[in-house]
Write a protein that holds these residues in place. Structure first.
Motif, PDB file in Angstrom:
ATOM      1  N   LEU A  80      70.948 -89.793  -9.435  1.00 28.78           N
ATOM      2  CA  LEU A  80      72.378 -89.971  -9.176  1.00 28.78           C
ATOM      3  C   LEU A  80      73.099 -90.442 -10.429  1.00 28.78           C
ATOM      4  N   GLY A  81      74.224 -89.785 -10.765  1.00 24.82           N
ATOM      5  CA  GLY A  81      74.973 -90.158 -11.945  1.00 24.82           C
ATOM      6  C   GLY A  81      76.465 -90.077 -11.735  1.00 24.82           C
ATOM      7  N   MET A 120      77.356 -86.862  -9.727  1.00 25.25           N
ATOM      8  CA  MET A 120      76.354 -85.820  -9.920  1.00 25.25           C
ATOM      9  C   MET A 120      75.059 -86.191  -9.205  1.00 25.25           C
ATOM     10  N   LYS A 121      74.402 -85.172  -8.632  1.00 23.14           N
ATOM     11  CA  LYS A 121      73.115 -85.337  -7.958  1.00 23.14           C
ATOM     12  C   LYS A 121      72.144 -84.325  -8.555  1.00 23.14           C
ATOM     13  N   ARG A 122      70.907 -84.771  -8.878  1.00 26.81           N
ATOM     14  CA  ARG A 122      69.910 -83.850  -9.432  1.00 26.81           C
ATOM     15  C   ARG A 122      68.555 -84.086  -8.766  1.00 26.81           C
ATOM     16  N   VAL A 134      73.883 -80.644  -8.567  1.00 27.24           N
ATOM     17  CA  VAL A 134      75.205 -80.351  -8.012  1.00 27.24           C
ATOM     18  C   VAL A 134      76.129 -81.486  -8.416  1.00 27.24           C
ATOM     19  N   GLY A 135      77.428 -81.222  -8.379  1.00 25.22           N
ATOM     20  CA  GLY A 135      78.394 -82.253  -8.731  1.00 25.22           C
ATOM     21  C   GLY A 135      79.748 -81.996  -8.107  1.00 25.22           C
TER      22      GLY A 135
END
Length: 219
Positions: A80-81, A120-122, A134-135
Motif C-alpha cells: 500500500l502506498g 496505490m495497491k500492489r 492499481v491506483g
C-alpha cells in the motif's frame, strides 16, 4: 475552488503524518492518449452569446509537446502506498467542429495537465518479476487554455479549471532491485470551467484514455 484546495491540503496532511516511508518509487512514462467526444458550452467572448456543441477531441500524443507523465509513490507498507502524479495530456478541437461555433482555435495543448494525490495497491512476490498494481487519485485540472475566437479574442495561459480524478491499472517488470519497466492503462476525468477574455467562458468535461509505458526507480 476553496473546496478543491481544502481537499488537496487534507491529502497532503494525511501523507505527511504517516510514518517514514519504507520505499520511495519515482516513475516517468509516455504513451498513447485519446479523448472521446464531450460537450462544450459557455459564453462567447465579446458578445456573451451562448454556444453549445459536441466536440470530437484529438489527442495527438506524439506531436510537440508530447504526452507524458510522472509520479512519486511512498510505499508505507509492502502492498500500500500514497503519492502524487502529474499527467501532461492534450486535447485539440478539430476545425470542422470548432469553426461553426465561432472559434479559430480551441485546445488544451501544453497541456491538459492533471495533478492528483493517489492511493496505490500492489501485489508483490506473486508473479515472479512481475508486480501488478492499481491506483486511484483525486485532484485538480491545470490546463494551458489556448482558445481564439473568430472576433479576435485570445486566451493563452494556465488556469485551474476544476476537479479531476484518475484510475490506473498495470504491471511492472523488475530489472534489478532498483530499476523496473512498466505498462499500464490510465483513465482521467476532469470537470473544466475556463475563463475566456471579454466575459467569455468555456465549460467541458474531459475524459482521457491512455496506454502508458515507462520506467521506475526505487530507493
Amino acid at each position: 475552488m476553496r473546496k478543491i484546495s481544502s481537499l488537496l491540503a487534507a491529502f497532503a496532511l494525511a501523507i505527511a503524518s504517516q510514518p517514514a516511508a519504507a520505499e520511495m518509487e519515482l516513475s516517468i512514462y509516455g504513451g498513447s492518449q485519446s479523448s472521446p467526444h464531450s460537450r462544450v458550452s459557455g459564453a462567447f467572448p465579446g458578445t456573451g452569446a451562448k454556444y453549445n456543441a459536441l466536440i470530437g477531441w484529438e489527442g495527438k500524443s506524439l506531436s510537440s509537446p508530447p504526452y507524458y507523465g510522472a509520479r512519486a509513490t511512498w510505499w508505507r507498507r509492502p502492498d500500500l502506498g500514497y503519492g502524487i502524479e502529474l499527467t501532461h495530456a492534450k486535447v485539440y478541437a478539430p476545425a470542422a467542429e470548432r469553426t461553426p461555433i465561432g472559434f479559430n482555435r480551441m485546445e488544451f495543448s501544453d497541456g491538459h495537465n492533471i495533478l492528483t494525490f493517489n492511493v496505490m495497491k500492489r501485489w508483490n512476490n506473486r508473479f515472479g518479476p512481475f508486480t501488478p498494481y492499481v491506483g486511484a487519485g483525486v485532484g485538480i485540472a491545470l490546463p494551458h487554455v489556448d482558445v481564439t475566437s473568430a472576433n479576435g479574442f485570445k486566451s493563452f495561459g494556465y488556469q485551474v479549471t476544476g476537479p479531476a480524478a484518475r484510475l490506473t491499472a498495470g504491471a511492472k517488470y523488475d530489472l534489478s532491485d532498483s530499476w523496473a519497466v512498466f505498462g499500464e492503462y490510465q483513465f482521467t476525468y476532469s470537470s473544466n470551467k475556463a475563463k475566456l477574455p471579454a466575459g467569455g467562458s468555456l465549460n467541458t468535461n474531459i475524459i482521457t484514455n491512455a496506454i502508458n509505458v515507462g520506467v521506475s526507480f526505487s530507493f
